[in-house]
Design a protein around this motif. Structure first.
Motif, PDB file in Angstrom:
ATOM      1  N   ARG A   1     -13.716 -29.780  -0.396  1.00 23.12           N
ATOM      2  CA  ARG A   1     -14.158 -30.962  -1.138  1.00 23.12           C
ATOM      3  C   ARG A   1     -15.153 -30.754  -2.276  1.00 23.12           C
ATOM      4  O   ARG A   1     -14.945 -31.672  -3.196  1.00 23.12           O
ATOM      5  N   ARG A   2     -15.741 -29.792  -2.415  1.00 24.43           N
ATOM      6  CA  ARG A   2     -16.617 -29.385  -3.586  1.00 24.43           C
ATOM      7  C   ARG A   2     -15.798 -28.815  -4.904  1.00 24.43           C
ATOM      8  O   ARG A   2     -16.285 -29.220  -5.826  1.00 24.43           O
ATOM      9  N   CYS A   3     -14.331 -28.726  -4.564  1.00 23.17           N
ATOM     10  CA  CYS A   3     -13.355 -28.540  -5.828  1.00 23.17           C
ATOM     11  C   CYS A   3     -12.847 -29.651  -6.261  1.00 23.17           C
ATOM     12  O   CYS A   3     -12.305 -29.664  -7.226  1.00 23.17           O
ATOM     13  N   THR A   4     -13.191 -30.882  -5.654  1.00 21.74           N
ATOM     14  CA  THR A   4     -12.772 -32.219  -6.375  1.00 21.74           C
ATOM     15  C   THR A   4     -12.952 -32.392  -7.615  1.00 21.74           C
ATOM     16  O   THR A   4     -14.121 -32.289  -8.076  1.00 21.74           O
ATOM     17  N   PHE A   5     -12.100 -32.690  -8.470  1.00 20.56           N
ATOM     18  CA  PHE A   5     -12.356 -32.869 -10.091  1.00 20.56           C
ATOM     19  C   PHE A   5     -12.844 -31.723 -10.666  1.00 20.56           C
ATOM     20  O   PHE A   5     -13.465 -31.827 -11.765  1.00 20.56           O
ATOM     21  N   ARG A   6     -12.373 -30.501 -10.341  1.00 18.99           N
ATOM     22  CA  ARG A   6     -12.589 -29.223 -11.015  1.00 18.99           C
ATOM     23  C   ARG A   6     -11.448 -28.444 -10.716  1.00 18.99           C
ATOM     24  O   ARG A   6     -10.414 -28.538 -10.116  1.00 18.99           O
ATOM     25  N   PHE A   7     -11.263 -27.504 -11.744  1.00 21.93           N
ATOM     26  CA  PHE A   7     -10.456 -26.400 -11.662  1.00 21.93           C
ATOM     27  C   PHE A   7     -10.537 -25.678 -10.352  1.00 21.93           C
ATOM     28  O   PHE A   7     -11.500 -25.101 -10.075  1.00 21.93           O
ATOM     29  N   VAL A   8      -9.258 -25.549  -9.695  1.00 13.73           N
ATOM     30  CA  VAL A   8      -9.219 -24.627  -8.339  1.00 13.73           C
ATOM     31  C   VAL A   8      -8.187 -23.742  -8.441  1.00 13.73           C
ATOM     32  O   VAL A   8      -6.897 -24.053  -8.791  1.00 13.73           O
ATOM     33  N   TYR A   9      -8.396 -22.440  -7.977  1.00 14.73           N
ATOM     34  CA  TYR A   9      -7.206 -21.618  -7.790  1.00 14.73           C
ATOM     35  C   TYR A   9      -7.153 -21.618  -6.579  1.00 14.73           C
ATOM     36  O   TYR A   9      -7.827 -21.159  -5.497  1.00 14.73           O
ATOM     37  N   ILE A  10      -5.649 -21.629  -5.962  1.00 14.40           N
ATOM     38  CA  ILE A  10      -5.351 -21.871  -4.434  1.00 14.40           C
ATOM     39  C   ILE A  10      -4.137 -20.860  -4.202  1.00 14.40           C
ATOM     40  O   ILE A  10      -3.349 -20.582  -5.056  1.00 14.40           O
ATOM     41  N   TRP A  11      -4.528 -19.994  -3.124  1.00 10.93           N
ATOM     42  CA  TRP A  11      -3.568 -19.014  -2.708  1.00 10.93           C
ATOM     43  C   TRP A  11      -2.896 -19.605  -1.469  1.00 10.93           C
ATOM     44  O   TRP A  11      -3.783 -19.547  -0.367  1.00 10.93           O
ATOM     45  N   PRO A  12      -1.726 -19.913  -1.337  1.00  9.64           N
ATOM     46  CA  PRO A  12      -1.093 -20.361  -0.213  1.00  9.64           C
ATOM     47  C   PRO A  12      -0.734 -19.444   0.803  1.00  9.64           C
ATOM     48  O   PRO A  12      -0.853 -18.021   0.420  1.00  9.64           O
ATOM     49  N   ASP A  13      -0.415 -19.852   1.863  1.00  8.09           N
ATOM     50  CA  ASP A  13      -0.159 -18.953   2.998  1.00  8.09           C
ATOM     51  C   ASP A  13       0.986 -18.141   2.507  1.00  8.09           C
ATOM     52  O   ASP A  13       1.543 -17.097   3.239  1.00  8.09           O
ATOM     53  N   ARG A  14       2.124 -18.902   1.778  1.00  9.26           N
ATOM     54  CA  ARG A  14       3.337 -18.338   1.597  1.00  9.26           C
ATOM     55  C   ARG A  14       3.532 -18.321   0.017  1.00  9.26           C
ATOM     56  O   ARG A  14       3.172 -19.488  -0.546  1.00  9.26           O
ATOM     57  N   GLY A  15       4.166 -17.584  -0.721  1.00  8.28           N
ATOM     58  CA  GLY A  15       4.220 -17.607  -2.261  1.00  8.28           C
ATOM     59  C   GLY A  15       3.192 -17.401  -3.045  1.00  8.28           C
ATOM     60  O   GLY A  15       2.024 -16.908  -2.541  1.00  8.28           O
ATOM     61  N   ARG A  16       3.407 -17.510  -4.347  1.00 12.31           N
ATOM     62  CA  ARG A  16       2.318 -17.210  -5.315  1.00 12.31           C
ATOM     63  C   ARG A  16       1.093 -18.185  -5.540  1.00 12.31           C
ATOM     64  O   ARG A  16       1.287 -19.539  -5.043  1.00 12.31           O
ATOM     65  N   GLY A  17      -0.075 -17.743  -5.855  1.00 10.08           N
ATOM     66  CA  GLY A  17      -1.055 -18.639  -6.224  1.00 10.08           C
ATOM     67  C   GLY A  17      -0.973 -19.325  -7.400  1.00 10.08           C
ATOM     68  O   GLY A  17      -0.124 -18.976  -8.111  1.00 10.08           O
ATOM     69  N   PHE A  18      -1.832 -20.540  -7.456  1.00  5.53           N
ATOM     70  CA  PHE A  18      -1.697 -21.238  -8.563  1.00  5.53           C
ATOM     71  C   PHE A  18      -3.034 -22.111  -8.973  1.00  5.53           C
ATOM     72  O   PHE A  18      -3.742 -22.198  -8.227  1.00  5.53           O
ATOM     73  N   TRP A  19      -3.106 -22.670 -10.083  1.00  2.54           N
ATOM     74  CA  TRP A  19      -4.112 -23.542 -10.616  1.00  2.54           C
ATOM     75  C   TRP A  19      -4.155 -24.946 -10.185  1.00  2.54           C
ATOM     76  O   TRP A  19      -2.809 -25.170 -10.304  1.00  2.54           O
ATOM     77  N   ALA A  20      -4.904 -25.488  -9.932  1.00  2.64           N
ATOM     78  CA  ALA A  20      -4.820 -26.742  -9.555  1.00  2.64           C
ATOM     79  C   ALA A  20      -6.090 -27.707  -9.879  1.00  2.64           C
ATOM     80  O   ALA A  20      -6.965 -26.989 -10.318  1.00  2.64           O
ATOM     81  N   PHE A  21      -5.851 -29.190  -9.959  1.00  2.00           N
ATOM     82  CA  PHE A  21      -7.157 -29.785 -10.146  1.00  2.00           C
ATOM     83  C   PHE A  21      -6.894 -31.036  -9.285  1.00  2.00           C
ATOM     84  O   PHE A  21      -6.180 -31.796  -9.297  1.00  2.00           O
ATOM     85  N   LEU A  22      -7.788 -30.836  -8.070  1.00  2.00           N
ATOM     86  CA  LEU A  22      -7.759 -31.727  -7.064  1.00  2.00           C
ATOM     87  C   LEU A  22      -8.258 -32.953  -7.248  1.00  2.00           C
ATOM     88  O   LEU A  22      -9.669 -33.221  -7.789  1.00  2.00           O
TER      89      LEU A  22
END
Length: 143
Positions: free
Chosen positions: A88-109
């Motif tokens: 939740r602290r990443c809301t309205f901030r850039f966050v890098y997510i590593w999913p359990d499968r596949g490549r990681g990606f940048w997101a803005f929650l």
């Protein structure tokens, strides 16, 4: 509709361009085709104490940071390690997510619910609205 390729990001992008834009099921369509909050104006949503934010809030004005962070050794703690309170602290901030499968990606929650997150995902060229189950996130890092 959606087919995941674990290591072939280019093929994912080809599929993504052919798929209609994801719309959060909580959103409703307004009289002029725009998407509106599900509970009407003035609803105090679960994030940041303000109104529900969704595709209508728009993506970030520019691309994410131009680096890929290193996943920490403690990143893969185990299944169900990521919970709503932690991300939740990443809301309205850039966050890098590593999913359990596949490549990681940048997101803005823009939304964190009890079991899912939603926001804008950077596909390498532009921001695309997405939603994801918290159980599919192995680890994340806010910026």
């Amino acid at each position: 509709m959606y087919k995941e390729y674990e290591d072939d990001f280019d093929r994912y992008e080809e599929l993504e361009d052919n798929v209609d834009e994801f719309v959060c099921p909580l959103m409703r369509q307004g009289p002029f085709g725009q998407f509106m909050p599900p509970f009407g104006p003035g609803f105090q949503g679960p994030t940041q104490g303000g109104p529900f934010q969704g595709p209508a809030s728009g993506p970030p004005s520019g691309p994410p940071p131009n680096f890929t962070p290193q996943q920490s050794a403690a990143g893969g703690v185990g299944t169900f390690a990521v919970d709503a309170g932690a991300i939740r602290r990443c809301t309205f901030r850039f966050v890098y997510i590593w999913p359990d499968r596949g490549r990681g990606f940048w997101a803005f929650l823009v939304f964190v619910g009890p079991r899912s997150v939603a926001g804008w995902r950077w596909n390498g060229r532009r921001w695309v609205y997405f939603g994801m189950d918290l159980r599919r996130i192995e680890s994340f890092q806010c910026f």
